[in-house]
Motif scaffolding. Sequence first.
Motif, PDB file in Angstrom:
ATOM      1  N   VAL A   1       0.832  -1.209   0.000  1.00  0.00           N
ATOM      2  CA  VAL A   1       0.000   0.000   0.000  1.00  0.00           C
ATOM      3  C   VAL A   1       0.869   1.263   0.000  1.00  0.00           C
ATOM      4  CG1 VAL A   1      -1.956  -1.144   1.099  1.00  0.00           C
ATOM      5  CG2 VAL A   1      -0.297   0.033   2.519  1.00  0.00           C
ATOM      6  N   ARG A   2       2.078   1.151   0.533  1.00  0.00           N
ATOM      7  CA  ARG A   2       2.989   2.310   0.511  1.00  0.00           C
ATOM      8  C   ARG A   2       3.666   2.449  -0.857  1.00  0.00           C
ATOM      9  NH1 ARG A   2       6.976   0.663   3.919  1.00  0.00           N
ATOM     10  NH2 ARG A   2       8.216   0.015   2.115  1.00  0.00           N
ATOM     11  N   ASP A   3       4.280   1.363  -1.333  1.00  0.00           N
ATOM     12  CA  ASP A   3       5.123   1.439  -2.523  1.00  0.00           C
ATOM     13  C   ASP A   3       4.330   1.345  -3.826  1.00  0.00           C
ATOM     14  OD1 ASP A   3       7.147   1.512  -0.708  1.00  0.00           O
ATOM     15  OD2 ASP A   3       7.849  -0.530  -1.066  1.00  0.00           O
ATOM     16  N   GLU A   4       3.169   0.710  -3.802  1.00  0.00           N
ATOM     17  CA  GLU A   4       2.410   0.521  -5.034  1.00  0.00           C
ATOM     18  C   GLU A   4       1.186   1.425  -5.125  1.00  0.00           C
ATOM     19  OE1 GLU A   4       1.878  -3.588  -6.312  1.00  0.00           O
ATOM     20  OE2 GLU A   4       3.342  -4.211  -4.800  1.00  0.00           O
ATOM     21  N   ILE A   5       0.492   1.629  -4.016  1.00  0.00           N
ATOM     22  CA  ILE A   5      -0.672   2.521  -4.038  1.00  0.00           C
ATOM     23  C   ILE A   5      -0.252   3.967  -3.801  1.00  0.00           C
ATOM     24  CG2 ILE A   5      -2.804   3.148  -2.870  1.00  0.00           C
ATOM     25  CD1 ILE A   5      -3.359   0.215  -2.399  1.00  0.00           C
ATOM     26  N   GLY A   6       0.612   4.198  -2.825  1.00  0.00           N
ATOM     27  CA  GLY A   6       1.065   5.558  -2.532  1.00  0.00           C
ATOM     28  C   GLY A   6       0.615   6.086  -1.195  1.00  0.00           C
TER      29      GLY A   6
ATOM     30  N   ASN B   1       2.703   3.232 -13.283  1.00  0.00           N
ATOM     31  CA  ASN B   1       3.337   4.080 -12.268  1.00  0.00           C
ATOM     32  C   ASN B   1       3.339   3.405 -10.899  1.00  0.00           C
ATOM     33  OD1 ASN B   1       3.539   6.011 -14.247  1.00  0.00           O
ATOM     34  ND2 ASN B   1       2.366   7.574 -13.169  1.00  0.00           N
ATOM     35  N   LEU B   2       4.450   3.512 -10.208  1.00  0.00           N
ATOM     36  CA  LEU B   2       4.545   3.041  -8.826  1.00  0.00           C
ATOM     37  C   LEU B   2       5.287   4.095  -8.012  1.00  0.00           C
ATOM     38  CD1 LEU B   2       5.434  -0.754  -9.221  1.00  0.00           C
ATOM     39  CD2 LEU B   2       3.229   0.243  -8.635  1.00  0.00           C
ATOM     40  N   PRO B   3       4.651   4.558  -6.935  1.00  0.00           N
ATOM     41  CA  PRO B   3       3.283   4.279  -6.479  1.00  0.00           C
ATOM     42  C   PRO B   3       2.252   4.840  -7.467  1.00  0.00           C
ATOM     43  CG  PRO B   3       4.605   5.265  -4.725  1.00  0.00           C
ATOM     44  CD  PRO B   3       5.365   5.444  -5.983  1.00  0.00           C
ATOM     45  N   ARG B   4       1.145   4.115  -7.630  1.00  0.00           N
ATOM     46  CA  ARG B   4       0.183   4.455  -8.676  1.00  0.00           C
ATOM     47  C   ARG B   4      -0.433   5.828  -8.477  1.00  0.00           C
ATOM     48  NH1 ARG B   4      -3.308   1.526 -11.732  1.00  0.00           N
ATOM     49  NH2 ARG B   4      -1.481   0.216 -12.084  1.00  0.00           N
ATOM     50  N   TYR B   5      -0.789   6.188  -7.242  1.00  0.00           N
ATOM     51  CA  TYR B   5      -1.549   7.423  -7.021  1.00  0.00           C
ATOM     52  C   TYR B   5      -0.728   8.524  -6.368  1.00  0.00           C
ATOM     53  CZ  TYR B   5      -5.286   4.294  -8.300  1.00  0.00           C
ATOM     54  OH  TYR B   5      -6.065   3.389  -8.981  1.00  0.00           O
ATOM     55  N   ALA B   6       0.593   8.387  -6.402  1.00  0.00           N
ATOM     56  CA  ALA B   6       1.453   9.444  -5.892  1.00  0.00           C
ATOM     57  C   ALA B   6       1.657  10.494  -6.977  1.00  0.00           C
ATOM     58  CB  ALA B   6       2.798   8.873  -5.451  1.00  0.00           C
ATOM     59  N   ALA B   7       1.887  11.728  -6.555  1.00  0.00           N
ATOM     60  CA  ALA B   7       2.135  12.816  -7.493  1.00  0.00           C
ATOM     61  C   ALA B   7       3.400  13.541  -7.087  1.00  0.00           C
ATOM     62  CB  ALA B   7       0.939  13.773  -7.529  1.00  0.00           C
ATOM     63  N   ASP B   8       4.477  13.273  -7.781  1.00  0.00           N
ATOM     64  CA  ASP B   8       5.745  13.960  -7.548  1.00  0.00           C
ATOM     65  C   ASP B   8       6.517  13.935  -8.859  1.00  0.00           C
ATOM     66  OD1 ASP B   8       6.582  11.323  -7.739  1.00  0.00           O
ATOM     67  OD2 ASP B   8       7.070  11.118  -5.623  1.00  0.00           O
ATOM     68  N   ARG B   9       7.741  14.389  -8.814  1.00  0.00           N
ATOM     69  CA  ARG B   9       8.521  14.440 -10.058  1.00  0.00           C
ATOM     70  C   ARG B   9       8.725  13.049 -10.648  1.00  0.00           C
ATOM     71  NH1 ARG B   9      14.507  16.519  -9.635  1.00  0.00           N
ATOM     72  NH2 ARG B   9      15.161  14.407 -10.150  1.00  0.00           N
ATOM     73  N   ASN B  10       8.988  12.079  -9.784  1.00  0.00           N
ATOM     74  CA  ASN B  10       9.192  10.717 -10.261  1.00  0.00           C
ATOM     75  C   ASN B  10       7.937  10.195 -10.966  1.00  0.00           C
ATOM     76  OD1 ASN B  10      10.518   7.980 -10.308  1.00  0.00           O
ATOM     77  ND2 ASN B  10       8.805   7.504  -8.959  1.00  0.00           N
TER      78      ASN B  10
ATOM     79  N   THR C   1       5.105   8.881 -16.095  1.00  0.00           N
ATOM     80  CA  THR C   1       3.977   9.109 -17.000  1.00  0.00           C
ATOM     81  C   THR C   1       4.457   9.610 -18.357  1.00  0.00           C
ATOM     82  OG1 THR C   1       2.635   9.701 -15.062  1.00  0.00           O
ATOM     83  CG2 THR C   1       1.742  10.270 -17.215  1.00  0.00           C
ATOM     84  N   LEU C   2       5.457  10.471 -18.363  1.00  0.00           N
ATOM     85  CA  LEU C   2       5.967  11.012 -19.625  1.00  0.00           C
ATOM     86  C   LEU C   2       6.594   9.917 -20.490  1.00  0.00           C
ATOM     87  CD1 LEU C   2       7.600  14.377 -18.470  1.00  0.00           C
ATOM     88  CD2 LEU C   2       5.399  14.030 -19.601  1.00  0.00           C
TER      89      LEU C   2
END
Length: 510
Positions: free
Chosen positions: A217-222, A377-386, A391-392
């Motif tokens: 839940v931390r590394d894959e969901i966010g 994307n992993l974590p799937r629902y995180a939003a940061d530069r990584n 996504t790009l």
Amino acid sequence: MEANSLAAAHRGYQYQDLIAALALVDVVLSRLLTPTIDRKLFDHDIFDDLTTTAVSGERQRLQIKHTSGTITPLSLTNFATQRRGVRLDNLVAAIALDRDIFPSLSARTTYRLIFTDGAPIDPLLRRVLRSTVDAVGLTGLRLPTNAFRFDADALLNLRGTSVDNGSLAVMLSGLHTMSPGTVKSTLARMVVETSSPGYSGDLSMPGPAEELLLRRVRDEIGAGSFPNQNRPPLDFAAGLILAAQSARTGKGAVDMSSLTRRIQLRTDYGAVLAATPVDPDLEVGRDGLVQIIVEQVTEAATRGDRVVVTGPPGQGKSWTSDQLAAMLKRNGWLVASHYCYLGEADHQRDDRVLLESIFGSLIARLAEADRSLVSANLPRYAADRNALEQTLKQAIRRSPMGVALIVDGLDHISRVISPGTSSDASLIVCDALAKIDVPEGIALVVLSQPGAHLEPLIEATTIPLQGMSGPELEELARRTMSDSPGAVDDNFLDALQSRSAGNALYATYL
């Protein structure tokens, strides 16, 4: 003794819920469709603890066997007797019946018998149970177990040998009532897994299985990452276990929508409302200017580079941003835009200038255009530069015409987020944008007033935004003064151009 048996049963259900919760992680990640938990699909169904179907169509049916106390190696007794409800001839019969009832699914179904028991060491069992490394394929719930398959020929050949006695003889007789082809085809679809991770029953003091759930839940969901930074992994894990328990007792749904609502997961990447400050009734088309910028953006994208469009207040940067996005889209580009400022009345004014919201909004705009861009994307629902960089990489593969990220109004950030302080929030955001790994085929376009905050983007292609031409000012005047068209004459237009110097905002005031 009866109390001990009841306690063992409760622990078995707790473990079943925990394994189901791990599968629900894949539902939240859109890898699995809505699973079926603790429900028989037909009479004498044995693989009824959990049934999952991947989005690819691969189906798995699980029977989970938890052992309390000291872990011992898996023994042949498990398959030769009914003590744990998995006598081998009954398993084969259940699989055969499932394949008959669901013939269209038979070729894509794997039957998994999961034990917390250790790997078998009994020579007789190892004689018929062979280790395998590709047991459960690449889809569905994956567990750190040791996987085995029964060798049907070796198993059938046991009948009549010196080891064929007692309960084993009864089981082998059951197998021999079926055709060898049925035994072989069903056992080929069944996987026996041992050493399934144990559990403590307390997420605050997790055992290996809970550790696995918390890590996923931390590394894959966010969990714990923006926009879910205030929700620790333990909260999400507990919510998924409770969802599995509710489904097992017939009191809860475990589809994607229900799960995200139950665990209060934000799946919008923290994006702010997609909106523009442009008033279409006043906006003047500037096709010639925008075409020049499009050519520069196209050139920059061949290098995976940045373009900075600068202009003083009121020069029409937001109009240009809006029209640039529209022209690129007409040319087949995938475009994601973010406006850092819409006005003082914007209820998301403070959120709009946050770096995390800028990243999240760009990711969300790309995902709205094509959901598959964020599927890996992993974590799937995180939003940061990584997350944006992940996504790009997917975006350029699916949009060969080009991808553009457009961020307008960077100069507003410091005025909103840290007025009167020594820190330059606009500079911090520009520095973060300059550090994004932009792949070839993608251009990052920034529109801003000139200033020291643009220093991190000094190597970008810079385009000073020209003021409005005479014909453009005339169109603006006619749009602004539509109720007094006669006032827009040559003398008025000459004065307007002289006094405004082509500045759209000043011209509007005049």
